[in-house]
Design a protein around this motif. Structure first.
Motif, PDB file in Angstrom:
ATOM      1  N   ASP A 167      45.175 -29.390  13.013  1.00 27.28           N
ATOM      2  CA  ASP A 167      46.046 -29.450  11.843  1.00 27.28           C
ATOM      3  C   ASP A 167      45.429 -28.680  10.680  1.00 27.28           C
ATOM      4  O   ASP A 167      44.580 -27.814  10.868  1.00 27.28           O
ATOM      5  N   SER A 168      45.841 -29.016   9.452  1.00 23.90           N
ATOM      6  CA  SER A 168      45.426 -28.263   8.271  1.00 23.90           C
ATOM      7  C   SER A 168      43.955 -28.412   7.932  1.00 23.90           C
ATOM      8  O   SER A 168      43.426 -27.612   7.152  1.00 23.90           O
ATOM      9  N   THR A 169      43.273 -29.409   8.475  1.00 23.92           N
ATOM     10  CA  THR A 169      41.832 -29.539   8.218  1.00 23.92           C
ATOM     11  C   THR A 169      41.019 -28.600   9.109  1.00 23.92           C
ATOM     12  O   THR A 169      39.817 -28.456   8.917  1.00 23.92           O
ATOM     13  N   VAL A 170      41.690 -27.965  10.069  1.00 25.01           N
ATOM     14  CA  VAL A 170      41.038 -27.059  11.021  1.00 25.01           C
ATOM     15  C   VAL A 170      41.473 -25.615  10.801  1.00 25.01           C
ATOM     16  O   VAL A 170      40.687 -24.683  10.968  1.00 25.01           O
ATOM     17  N   CYS A 171      42.713 -25.396  10.396  1.00 25.36           N
ATOM     18  CA  CYS A 171      43.374 -24.094  10.502  1.00 25.36           C
ATOM     19  C   CYS A 171      42.790 -23.037   9.567  1.00 25.36           C
ATOM     20  O   CYS A 171      42.008 -23.316   8.660  1.00 25.36           O
ATOM     21  N   ASP A 172      43.201 -21.795   9.814  1.00 27.14           N
ATOM     22  CA  ASP A 172      42.907 -20.676   8.916  1.00 27.14           C
ATOM     23  C   ASP A 172      43.816 -20.799   7.695  1.00 27.14           C
ATOM     24  O   ASP A 172      44.962 -20.335   7.708  1.00 27.14           O
ATOM     25  N   GLN A 173      43.315 -21.441   6.655  1.00 26.77           N
ATOM     26  CA  GLN A 173      44.088 -21.594   5.436  1.00 26.77           C
ATOM     27  C   GLN A 173      44.194 -20.233   4.739  1.00 26.77           C
ATOM     28  O   GLN A 173      43.184 -19.567   4.506  1.00 26.77           O
ATOM     29  N   VAL A 218      37.237 -37.835   8.431  1.00 23.93           N
ATOM     30  CA  VAL A 218      37.767 -38.880   7.553  1.00 23.93           C
ATOM     31  C   VAL A 218      38.404 -38.303   6.298  1.00 23.93           C
ATOM     32  O   VAL A 218      38.068 -37.201   5.851  1.00 23.93           O
ATOM     33  N   ARG A 219      39.308 -39.067   5.723  1.00 28.48           N
ATOM     34  CA  ARG A 219      39.775 -38.814   4.374  1.00 28.48           C
ATOM     35  C   ARG A 219      38.794 -39.475   3.386  1.00 28.48           C
ATOM     36  O   ARG A 219      38.072 -40.397   3.744  1.00 28.48           O
ATOM     37  N   ARG A 220      38.805 -39.016   2.165  1.00 24.36           N
ATOM     38  CA  ARG A 220      37.931 -39.585   1.135  1.00 24.36           C
ATOM     39  C   ARG A 220      38.691 -40.675   0.373  1.00 24.36           C
ATOM     40  O   ARG A 220      39.167 -40.478  -0.736  1.00 24.36           O
ATOM     41  N   LEU A 221      38.826 -41.817   1.012  1.00 22.76           N
ATOM     42  CA  LEU A 221      39.506 -42.970   0.416  1.00 22.76           C
ATOM     43  C   LEU A 221      38.556 -44.154   0.509  1.00 22.76           C
ATOM     44  O   LEU A 221      38.315 -44.681   1.598  1.00 22.76           O
ATOM     45  N   PHE A 222      38.025 -44.572  -0.636  1.00 27.22           N
ATOM     46  CA  PHE A 222      37.003 -45.610  -0.667  1.00 27.22           C
ATOM     47  C   PHE A 222      37.559 -46.946  -1.141  1.00 27.22           C
ATOM     48  O   PHE A 222      38.475 -47.012  -1.971  1.00 27.22           O
ATOM     49  N   ASN A 269      42.096 -35.486  -1.315  1.00 29.07           N
ATOM     50  CA  ASN A 269      41.044 -36.204  -0.597  1.00 29.07           C
ATOM     51  C   ASN A 269      41.187 -36.113   0.918  1.00 29.07           C
ATOM     52  O   ASN A 269      40.581 -36.897   1.655  1.00 29.07           O
ATOM     53  N   THR A 270      41.984 -35.154   1.379  1.00 36.57           N
ATOM     54  CA  THR A 270      42.148 -34.889   2.808  1.00 36.57           C
ATOM     55  C   THR A 270      41.598 -33.522   3.179  1.00 36.57           C
ATOM     56  O   THR A 270      40.889 -33.370   4.173  1.00 36.57           O
ATOM     57  N   HIS A 271      41.933 -32.512   2.363  1.00 38.53           N
ATOM     58  CA  HIS A 271      41.570 -31.131   2.687  1.00 38.53           C
ATOM     59  C   HIS A 271      40.231 -30.760   2.050  1.00 38.53           C
ATOM     60  O   HIS A 271      39.851 -31.292   1.011  1.00 38.53           O
ATOM     61  N   PHE A 272      39.568 -29.791   2.691  1.00 35.80           N
ATOM     62  CA  PHE A 272      38.202 -29.473   2.318  1.00 35.80           C
ATOM     63  C   PHE A 272      38.101 -28.258   1.407  1.00 35.80           C
ATOM     64  O   PHE A 272      38.893 -27.318   1.495  1.00 35.80           O
ATOM     65  N   SER A 273      37.083 -28.289   0.562  1.00 32.69           N
ATOM     66  CA  SER A 273      36.629 -27.090  -0.127  1.00 32.69           C
ATOM     67  C   SER A 273      35.883 -26.220   0.880  1.00 32.69           C
ATOM     68  O   SER A 273      35.603 -26.657   2.004  1.00 32.69           O
ATOM     69  N   GLN A 274      35.524 -25.006   0.470  1.00 37.47           N
ATOM     70  CA  GLN A 274      34.744 -24.162   1.380  1.00 37.47           C
ATOM     71  C   GLN A 274      33.422 -24.844   1.724  1.00 37.47           C
ATOM     72  O   GLN A 274      32.984 -24.826   2.877  1.00 37.47           O
ATOM     73  N   TYR A 275      32.795 -25.454   0.729  1.00 37.91           N
ATOM     74  CA  TYR A 275      31.541 -26.167   0.982  1.00 37.91           C
ATOM     75  C   TYR A 275      31.769 -27.321   1.951  1.00 37.91           C
ATOM     76  O   TYR A 275      30.996 -27.519   2.898  1.00 37.91           O
ATOM     77  N   GLN A 308      32.737 -33.341  -3.751  1.00 35.56           N
ATOM     78  CA  GLN A 308      32.532 -31.900  -3.643  1.00 35.56           C
ATOM     79  C   GLN A 308      32.927 -31.347  -2.282  1.00 35.56           C
ATOM     80  O   GLN A 308      33.134 -30.148  -2.129  1.00 35.56           O
ATOM     81  N   LEU A 309      33.041 -32.205  -1.275  1.00 35.02           N
ATOM     82  CA  LEU A 309      33.460 -31.750   0.045  1.00 35.02           C
ATOM     83  C   LEU A 309      34.966 -31.560   0.131  1.00 35.02           C
ATOM     84  O   LEU A 309      35.463 -30.872   1.028  1.00 35.02           O
ATOM     85  N   TYR A 310      35.677 -32.185  -0.802  1.00 36.22           N
ATOM     86  CA  TYR A 310      37.136 -32.110  -0.825  1.00 36.22           C
ATOM     87  C   TYR A 310      37.558 -31.261  -2.035  1.00 36.22           C
ATOM     88  O   TYR A 310      36.779 -30.446  -2.511  1.00 36.22           O
TER      89      TYR A 310
END
Length: 358
Positions: A153-159, A255-259, A327-333, A314-316
């Motif tokens: 899905d979008s957490t893997v793809c070529d954005q 994971v999503r970033r939901l604490f 809090n689902t999709h990632f930054s480049q880092y 910073q990961l999101y």
């Protein structure tokens, strides 16, 4: 985190149909603002970034580049839809360093359904950085490369556009020539929609050859998928990949970033709206089918909880940095940190791609 180490590699000699280093050196436009103008390889233009285009058909290509030139440089290399091939690399004035890669070319670029645009036919390469320098480029068809396919899905793809970054766009920096990443992941896809869309799993499957690994990650969009349907979808993909001689590998979703306090919530851990623990179901399918499982849910949970609610941001995507809070999709880092977890498992489980990793 330190950048991955890249060794210098020697370009292979030319052959029929090869755009050789000699042919692609010195035929393009010159760098502006330098005392001694340095010509760019044919097909390349610009200064920062330097963009190169080659009118090749869809397929897999061996690409060799020499970065550096008359002045000191710092160069990154990106291919197609924001696939990072070479992290920031410094060269001294008058010095060059040569690197080789195997690159998968598809039309449309990026996401197979064309989300975010279809890109340009052929191979596109972009050299960016604080002072990009490129003195030679070689492109030729790859001879029987190992191709690692990504289904997700979008957490893997070529954005197609920053700041959104899939981990499949960053894993390419770790892959040696002779193997390529073919990223068929697509935004918004569930296990069922990916399986049934003719542009996605059926197209991927038609290209799989013996021993090609197929990494299968779904869960983010299986919000209302029953346990039985989820297991059936995964099992169908496994069976069909094996039927082509490929090697299916299941990847539980990051994971999503939901604490809730200092711990991630069930939603973050992909317990869906029907109460189905999707990573647990994927692990069970892997065990039942004898398929390797990369437990990215468990790995990313450990990482994100160790960083805590604040540092993990910073990961999101953050509004203060990226203009959006997500809090689902990632930054480049973040995508780089996640793909490091994937690589750790590939090496640890000795999966087919492992021998092609830097």
């Amino acid at each position: 985190m330190p950048l991955r180490s890249f060794g210098r590699r020697t370009a292979r000699p030319g052959a029929a149909g090869l755009l050789t280093l000699a042919a692609l050196t010195g035929a393009g436009s010159a760098h502006a603002g330098t005392a001694t103008a340095q010509a760019l390889p044919a097909g390349c233009s610009g200064t920062s970034p330097i963009t190169c285009h080659y009118a090749v058909s869809p397929g897999t290509y061996d690409v060799t580049v020499s970065v550096g030139g008359t002045s000191a440089g710092q160069t990154e290399m990106w291919a197609e839809a924001r696939r990072l091939m070479l992290p920031a690399t410094r060269t001294n004035a008058g010095a060059t360093a040569t690197y080789s890669f195997t690159v998968n070319v598809r039309q449309p670029e990026g996401q197979p359904t064309g989300q975010g645009g279809t890109g340009n036919p052929g191979l596109d390469i972009r050299f960016s950085g604080t002072a990009p320098q490129v003195s030679a480029v070689s492109v030729k068809p790859a001879s029987q490369p190992l191709v690692a396919y990504l289904a997700g899905d979008s957490t893997v793809c070529d954005q197609p556009a920053a700041p959104y970054t899939g981990w499949g766009q960053m894993i390419t920096t770790a892959v040696l020539p002779g193997a390529a990443i073919a990223n068929y992941a697509d935004s918004g896809e569930s296990s069922g929609s990916f399986l049934s869309n003719s542009a996605l799993f059926p197209t991927l499957l038609a290209k799989v050859r013996a021993n090609d690994p197929v990494f299968i990650q779904f869960g983010h969009n299986d919000k209302q998928t029953s346990a039985s349907a989820y297991r059936s979808n995964l099992t169908s993909m496994i069976t069909q990949v094996r039927g082509k001689g490929g090697v299916p590998v299941l990847v539980t979703p990051p994971v999503r970033r939901l604490f809730d306090g200092n711990r991630l919530t069930p939603t973050a851990l992909h317990v869906n709206g029907l109460g189905v623990d999707l990573p647990a179901q994927m692990r069970a399918v892997g065990a039942a089918q004898g398929v390797p499982v990369i437990d990215l849910t468990a790995q990313s949970k450990t990482l994100i909880e160790s960083l805590g609610p604040t540092a993990s941001a910073q990961l999101y995507l953050r509004s203060s940095v990226d203009g959006v809070t997500d809090n689902t999709h990632f930054s480049q880092y973040g995508a780089t940190r996640i793909d490091d977890l994937v690589l750790q498992s590939i090496r640890g489980q000795h999966l087919p791609l492992a021998s092609y990793l830097r």
